[in-house]
Design a protein around this motif. Sequence first.
Motif, PDB file in Angstrom:
ATOM      1  N   PHE A   1     -27.585 -18.203   6.051  1.00  7.18           N
ATOM      2  CA  PHE A   1     -28.363 -18.832   4.983  1.00  7.18           C
ATOM      3  C   PHE A   1     -27.760 -18.456   3.632  1.00  7.18           C
TER       4      PHE A   1
ATOM      5  N   THR B   1     -32.318 -27.495   5.646  1.00  6.73           N
ATOM      6  CA  THR B   1     -31.466 -27.631   6.834  1.00  6.73           C
ATOM      7  C   THR B   1     -31.906 -26.680   7.940  1.00  6.73           C
ATOM      8  N   ARG B   2     -32.679 -25.658   7.576  1.00 13.36           N
ATOM      9  CA  ARG B   2     -33.097 -24.625   8.537  1.00 13.36           C
ATOM     10  C   ARG B   2     -34.446 -24.919   9.178  1.00 13.36           C
TER      11      ARG B   2
ATOM     12  N   ARG C   1     -24.355 -20.047   3.006  1.00 16.06           N
ATOM     13  CA  ARG C   1     -24.447 -21.463   2.644  1.00 16.06           C
ATOM     14  C   ARG C   1     -24.890 -21.648   1.197  1.00 16.06           C
ATOM     15  N   VAL C   2     -25.825 -20.844   0.757  1.00 14.49           N
ATOM     16  CA  VAL C   2     -26.247 -20.918  -0.648  1.00 14.49           C
ATOM     17  C   VAL C   2     -25.086 -20.526  -1.550  1.00 14.49           C
TER      18      VAL C   2
ATOM     19  N   GLN D   1     -22.689 -23.330  -1.944  1.00 13.53           N
ATOM     20  CA  GLN D   1     -23.183 -24.410  -2.804  1.00 13.53           C
ATOM     21  C   GLN D   1     -23.175 -24.044  -4.283  1.00 13.53           C
TER      22      GLN D   1
ATOM     23  N   ARG E   1     -30.880 -34.591   6.140  1.00 14.97           N
ATOM     24  CA  ARG E   1     -30.534 -33.300   6.713  1.00 14.97           C
ATOM     25  C   ARG E   1     -30.523 -33.285   8.233  1.00 14.97           C
TER      26      ARG E   1
ATOM     27  N   TRP F   1     -32.364 -26.940  -0.632  1.00 14.42           N
ATOM     28  CA  TRP F   1     -31.603 -27.805   0.268  1.00 14.42           C
ATOM     29  C   TRP F   1     -31.181 -27.026   1.506  1.00 14.42           C
ATOM     30  N   THR F   2     -30.733 -25.800   1.314  1.00  9.53           N
ATOM     31  CA  THR F   2     -30.328 -24.970   2.446  1.00  9.53           C
ATOM     32  C   THR F   2     -31.530 -24.665   3.338  1.00  9.53           C
TER      33      THR F   2
ATOM     34  N   ALA G   1     -30.153 -25.761  -4.702  1.00  8.79           N
ATOM     35  CA  ALA G   1     -29.247 -25.294  -3.646  1.00  8.79           C
ATOM     36  C   ALA G   1     -30.010 -24.503  -2.583  1.00  8.79           C
TER      37      ALA G   1
END
Length: 128
Positions: A72, A35-36, A75-76, A79, A61, A31-32, A28
């Motif tokens: 951030f 995206t950054r 988002r984690v 998830q 992504r 993946w986050t 998780a």
Amino acid sequence: MRLAEFLTRVQDRGEYRSQEEAEHVSEAVLWTLATRITPEEADELAARLPTPLDEALHRDRGCAESFGREEFLRRVAQQTGARPRTAEWDVGAVLSTVADSVSGGELDDLLARLPVTYAELFGRPGPG
């Protein structure tokens, strides 16, 4: 670093009950992070991480998004189903282990592309 060693470190730092839980949180967080950062940066970082964790950085992504530390963590948390404070703990456990997995120069390059508030998430001194 091998997968078992990576997950053991995350498990110890995050105080998780199992390596499966450490792996879920790691995926998780990675993946986050993917995206950054740009796909190229994600590919460079993925090359330093054990399989299958590197796959979290390769998921579809699109372009890098620009968001700060709080987003951030949000988002984690979304998830993993955690609260924001727990997500901060999770992120620190994973990203400090990532920092141990890459050379100092590579980590410095990555941190230079992120807001300064991200440094603490990687276990590095934050802004004064």
